[in-house]
Write an enzyme that holds these catalytic residues in place. Structure first.
Site, PDB file in Angstrom:
ATOM      1  N   LYS A   8      33.497 -22.326  14.428  1.00  0.00           N
ATOM      2  CA  LYS A   8      32.100 -22.376  14.002  1.00  0.00           C
ATOM      3  C   LYS A   8      32.043 -23.181  12.698  1.00  0.00           C
ATOM      4  CE  LYS A   8      27.900 -21.469  12.618  1.00  0.00           C
ATOM      5  NZ  LYS A   8      27.948 -22.392  11.459  1.00  0.00           N
ATOM      6  N   GLU A  38      39.199 -16.476   2.914  1.00  0.00           N
ATOM      7  CA  GLU A  38      39.444 -17.377   1.790  1.00  0.00           C
ATOM      8  C   GLU A  38      38.092 -17.610   1.141  1.00  0.00           C
ATOM      9  OE1 GLU A  38      39.384 -19.922  -0.631  1.00  0.00           O
ATOM     10  OE2 GLU A  38      39.799 -21.528   0.809  1.00  0.00           O
ATOM     11  N   CYS A  85      36.714 -24.657  -4.021  1.00  0.00           N
ATOM     12  CA  CYS A  85      36.995 -23.267  -4.391  1.00  0.00           C
ATOM     13  C   CYS A  85      38.066 -23.170  -5.467  1.00  0.00           C
ATOM     14  CB  CYS A  85      37.395 -22.463  -3.153  1.00  0.00           C
ATOM     15  SG  CYS A  85      38.818 -23.122  -2.274  1.00  0.00           S
ATOM     16  N   GLU A 136      30.930 -17.931  -9.901  1.00  0.00           N
ATOM     17  CA  GLU A 136      31.362 -19.221  -9.365  1.00  0.00           C
ATOM     18  C   GLU A 136      30.194 -20.201  -9.407  1.00  0.00           C
ATOM     19  OE1 GLU A 136      34.028 -20.797  -5.650  1.00  0.00           O
ATOM     20  OE2 GLU A 136      32.436 -19.370  -5.195  1.00  0.00           O
TER      21      GLU A 136
END
Length: 409
Positions: free
Chosen positions: A55, A129, A163, A261
């Site tokens: 996906k 992750e 990331c 973040e």
């Protein structure tokens, strides 16, 4: 994988582990590296013997289609890789309802936690992750010019939409001004523009949502006393979602840019005075994906690396281990669970099975029924013979074993 045990040869036991494919792996991949991230995961799943349902992000749907074409043209048998296109909320739930044998998700912390809750309903193993708030620690003896270049690249590569990007810098106060001067100089030299042009150093952000979050973090830092050394605004001349590479000075942990973040082109810098303080600051985060330590003292750097709560630490570099097939990739805390890449990532797509064969010459094993005091004493003696220290102790254990099982008069 053959197993060894001191008792195996005596008892005529052979034991080993086999790693079997789990079945169907559902992979949900992000938009920021829409080819590299799913490709490494798909290849590992296929090599382990599984089928894959991918996906891709609906923001990078064409890349997902290109991955499907690539595997078809390479001769992959039909049905081993399916590309599922659509919104994350709809297809994510549909994938979990289909009960795949494994789920691998790369993306945000909130969505990762939702998927983990869904996976728990049917005990589906899941690898997550998730985000990062990766610290960059500069010690007094670091190569300041190299560290400054790395900080600028690590913060602004892919417009900070990585990331493992450098999201917070801690620099020793004895070298802080020299480091900051070089960082600001190198940041101002970055060329922002069309990412398809070879002369562009930094392209746009992916969407209005992302640039709005960057603006929010910069505004919060300003309101709490930070200095914007360069950048701090949208670039309106291009159209689209362009933001200036931004260096934030006098940062502290009350600011969103140091705790949440950002996933955008910001580089907040905070000074420290001692190594213990730097480690404490690095660990003062909900995230633990990567970190980097900058020093000429490799031994000291390795000791510091062991103290940082994170999945990856690089010394005198940053981000690079994602490109090493041999190095595991993943984090701790809110950065996720499980690993991709390396043999450890490959084994995430397998189920371990132990197979043990016993070629006993006895009609029944000594630990079977019926129990007795003699059996207890004999087994205790057997353990002494195997594991106690010294030849006299071992010899005594053997004699006691033989007497208790009436093998010696």
């Amino acid at each position: 994988e053959k197993l060894n045990n001191p008792i195996f040869p005596i008892a005529r036991i052979e034991s080993g582990n086999v790693f079997e494919p789990v079945g169907v792996a559902g992979i949900i991949s992000p938009w920021n590296y829409p080819f590299a991230i799913p490709m490494t995961q798909i290849l590992a799943a296929l090599l382990a013997g599984n089928a894959v349902a991918l996906k891709p992000s609906n923001l990078t749907a064409w890349v997902g289609d290109a991955i499907g074409r690539l595997f078809r043209e390479s001769g992959l048998p039909d049905g081993l890789l399916q590309i599922l296109q659509g919104s994350g909320s709809a297809l994510g739930n549909a994938m979990m309802d289909a009960r795949p044998d494994k789920v691998v998700f790369t993306g945000s912390v909130p969505v990762g936690k939702q998927l983990m809750a869904r996976a728990a309903e049917n005990l589906i193993p899941i690898t997550l992750e998730l985000g990062g708030k990766d610290p960059f620690i500069v010690l007094p003896d670091a190569d300041i010019d190299r560290a400054a270049s790395a900080a600028v690249w690590g913060a602004f590569v892919n417009a900070g939409q990585t990331c493992a990007s450098v999201e917070r810098v801690y620099v020793h106060n004895s070298v802080a001004q020299r480091f900051i001067n070089k960082v600001v100089e190198k940041t101002k030299a970055l060329r922002v523009g069309n990412g398809l042009e070879h002369t562009t150093d930094m392209g746009p952000l992916i969407s209005e949502d992302r640039i709005t979050l960057v603006e929010k973090h910069v505004a919060d830092a300003r309101a709490k006393g930070a200095e914007i050394a360069t950048g701090g605004d949208r670039i309106l001349t291009f159209g689209g979602y362009f933001y200036q590479p931004t260096v934030i000075l006098n940062a502290n942990h009350s600011m969103e840019c140091m705790r949440e973040e950002t996933f955008g082109p910001t580089l907040p810098i905070m000074e420290f005075s001692g190594i213990d303080e730097a480690v404490e600051l690095a660990n003062d985060s909900d995230y633990g994906l990567t970190a980097s330590v900058w020093t000429k003292d490799a031994a000291r750097a390795k000791k510091i690396a062991r103290r940082i709560h994170t999945g990856v630490v690089t010394i005198n570099n940053c981000l690079i281990t994602y490109g090493f097939a041999q190095a595991p990739w993943g984090g701790v805390k809110d950065s996720g669970i499980g690993r991709t890449h390396s043999v450890h990532g490959l084994l995430e797509y397998t189920s371990i099975k132990n197979i043990t064969a016993h070629r006993s010459m006895l009609t029944h094993d000594i630990w079977w029924h019926p129990y007795s005091e003699a059996k207890y004493s004999g087994l205790k003696a057997a353990f002494n013979a195997l594991f106690c220290e010294g030849m006299s102790c071992k010899a005594g254990g053997v004699l006691s074993l033989l007497k208790n099982f009436k093998l010696l008069k």
